[in-house]
Enzyme design. Structure first.
Site, PDB file in Angstrom:
ATOM      1  N   GLN A 223       0.826  -1.208   0.000  1.00  0.00           N
ATOM      2  CA  GLN A 223       0.000   0.000   0.000  1.00  0.00           C
ATOM      3  C   GLN A 223       0.858   1.254   0.000  1.00  0.00           C
ATOM      4  OE1 GLN A 223      -3.280  -1.528   2.843  1.00  0.00           O
ATOM      5  NE2 GLN A 223      -3.896   0.527   2.309  1.00  0.00           N
TER       6      GLN A 223
ATOM      7  N   SER B 137       4.657  -6.328   2.655  1.00  0.00           N
ATOM      8  CA  SER B 137       3.330  -6.383   3.273  1.00  0.00           C
ATOM      9  C   SER B 137       2.312  -6.982   2.301  1.00  0.00           C
ATOM     10  CB  SER B 137       2.922  -4.988   3.760  1.00  0.00           C
ATOM     11  OG  SER B 137       1.706  -5.031   4.477  1.00  0.00           O
ATOM     12  N   LEU B 138       1.359  -6.185   1.818  1.00  0.00           N
ATOM     13  CA  LEU B 138       0.386  -6.677   0.838  1.00  0.00           C
ATOM     14  C   LEU B 138       1.081  -7.351  -0.350  1.00  0.00           C
ATOM     15  CD1 LEU B 138      -2.461  -6.688  -0.629  1.00  0.00           C
ATOM     16  CD2 LEU B 138      -1.631  -4.598  -1.715  1.00  0.00           C
TER      17      LEU B 138
ATOM     18  N   ARG C 138      -8.979  -8.754   3.860  1.00  0.00           N
ATOM     19  CA  ARG C 138      -7.878  -8.333   4.740  1.00  0.00           C
ATOM     20  C   ARG C 138      -7.948  -6.835   4.989  1.00  0.00           C
ATOM     21  NH1 ARG C 138      -2.404  -6.440   3.613  1.00  0.00           N
ATOM     22  NH2 ARG C 138      -0.852  -7.228   5.109  1.00  0.00           N
TER      23      ARG C 138
ATOM     24  N   HIS D  34       0.449  -3.635  11.044  1.00  0.00           N
ATOM     25  CA  HIS D  34       1.576  -4.429  11.542  1.00  0.00           C
ATOM     26  C   HIS D  34       1.898  -4.174  13.013  1.00  0.00           C
ATOM     27  CE1 HIS D  34       2.129  -5.977   7.545  1.00  0.00           C
ATOM     28  NE2 HIS D  34       2.136  -4.748   7.077  1.00  0.00           N
TER      29      HIS D  34
ATOM     30  N   GLN E 245       2.029 -12.041   9.779  1.00  0.00           N
ATOM     31  CA  GLN E 245       2.490 -10.789   9.162  1.00  0.00           C
ATOM     32  C   GLN E 245       1.615  -9.594   9.525  1.00  0.00           C
ATOM     33  OE1 GLN E 245       1.110  -9.119   5.707  1.00  0.00           O
ATOM     34  NE2 GLN E 245       2.865  -9.687   4.443  1.00  0.00           N
TER      35      GLN E 245
END
Length: 306
Positions: free
Chosen positions: A10, A91-92, A116, A200, A249
């Site tokens: 993102q 991440s994503l 998510r 996170h 994660q």
């Protein structure tokens, strides 16, 4: 030359992204159409026309970026690009890597990251969480200042993006206290990010629980190309481990510096960013100095990397 394909998270979204590739490669629009059917929204229209406020809603951003990364990868494959030794994503982007590596079916990946995004958005009430980028401090100093000013609130270093570039996340009040404290400790900048989701951090624990249940519905396999996971800088050995790493994660720090260092140690000396923008390219140049770094988000950029 051993290379890695890396996928952004993102923050890389922009109105008009992927339009240049879409003009030359029909697979781009085809994938957005398939994703739109799975989601019940016009995802291509959203990425091309906006408004940016809608594209930046987490539940829209995540599938839009996943499709972009997969589309760039499919274009790479159509153009006879080589097979990478490793895939990784920020991440994503880790979900995008897993879809591209055959571990998660495309349509299931699209709806999974939409959910998510919803879990993340709903985990903390609007305005009660935040994130900030801390520039110019060592990692351990950032973590130390977080501990000193948390005052009972959640405040953590969550994205270790590059040397001297760490993102912190936590309650909005704690983020506010952290900015002057980081500057006092020697940070060049402490910049509040325009997000209300403390991604996170421990505040994502409820989202992580929902994701753990949701991910059981996904047909996960071991990737055909090794995918390096953010949360523990390792390669999963079973499909169950892939799923567990994705759940972990969500409320664990993104160890991006350590991930790039691991790839360097594994002999990777070229990195190709698959998706819109050059966010990861900029980070990798600071971590893996001397390595070749490029992206494939336009036809010209693609030609340079082939």
């Amino acid at each position: 030359m051993s290379f890695a394909m890396v996928f952004p998270g993102q923050g890389s979204q922009a109105i008009g992204m992927m339009s240049a590739l879409a003009q030359e490669f029909s697979v781009v629009r085809e994938l957005y159409t398939e994703a739109s059917d799975a989601l019940g929204i016009d995802l291509w229209g959203l990425t091309q026309e906006g408004p940016i406020e809608d594209l930046s809603m987490t539940e829209n951003t995540q599938p839009a970026l996943l499709v972009a990364g997969v589309a760039a990868w499919r274009v790479w494959q159509e153009s006879s690009g080589a097979i990478p030794a490793i895939m990784a994503g920020h991440s994503l982007g880790e979900y995008t890597a897993l879809v591209c590596a055959g571990a998660i079916p495309f349509d299931q990946g699209v709806t999974l990251v939409r959910d998510r995004g919803r879990y993340m958005q709903n985990a903390v009430p609007e305005g009660q969480g935040g994130m900030a980028a801390i520039i110019g401090l060592d990692d351990d100093v950032v973590s130390k200042v977080c501990a000193e000013v948390a005052n009972g609130d959640v405040l953590q270093a969550v994205n270790f993006n590059a040397p001297g570039q760490v993102v912190i996340a936590g309650s909005a009040a704690a983020i506010e206290r952290a900015a002057p404290a980081m500057k006092q400790a020697g940070a060049k900048r402490a910049l509040a990010l325009p997000v209300s989701i403390p991604a996170h951090s421990a505040l994502m624990s409820s989202a992580s629980e929902k994701l753990a249940a949701r991910i059981q519905e996904v047909d996960i396999k071991l990737p055909t190309i090794p995918v390096l996971h953010n949360c523990n800088v390792s390669f999963a050995e079973t499909p169950e481990q892939v799923a567990q790493n994705l759940v972990t994660q969500l409320d664990s720090p993104v160890l991006w510096v350590a991930s790039v260092e691991r790839m360097l140690n594994d002999g990777i000396n070229k990195y190709v960013e698959s998706g819109p923008g050059k966010v990861l390219s900029g980070m990798i140049k600071r971590i893996a100095k001397g390595s070749q770094v490029g992206c494939i988000d336009t036809p010209d950029a693609l030609k340079e990397q082939l």
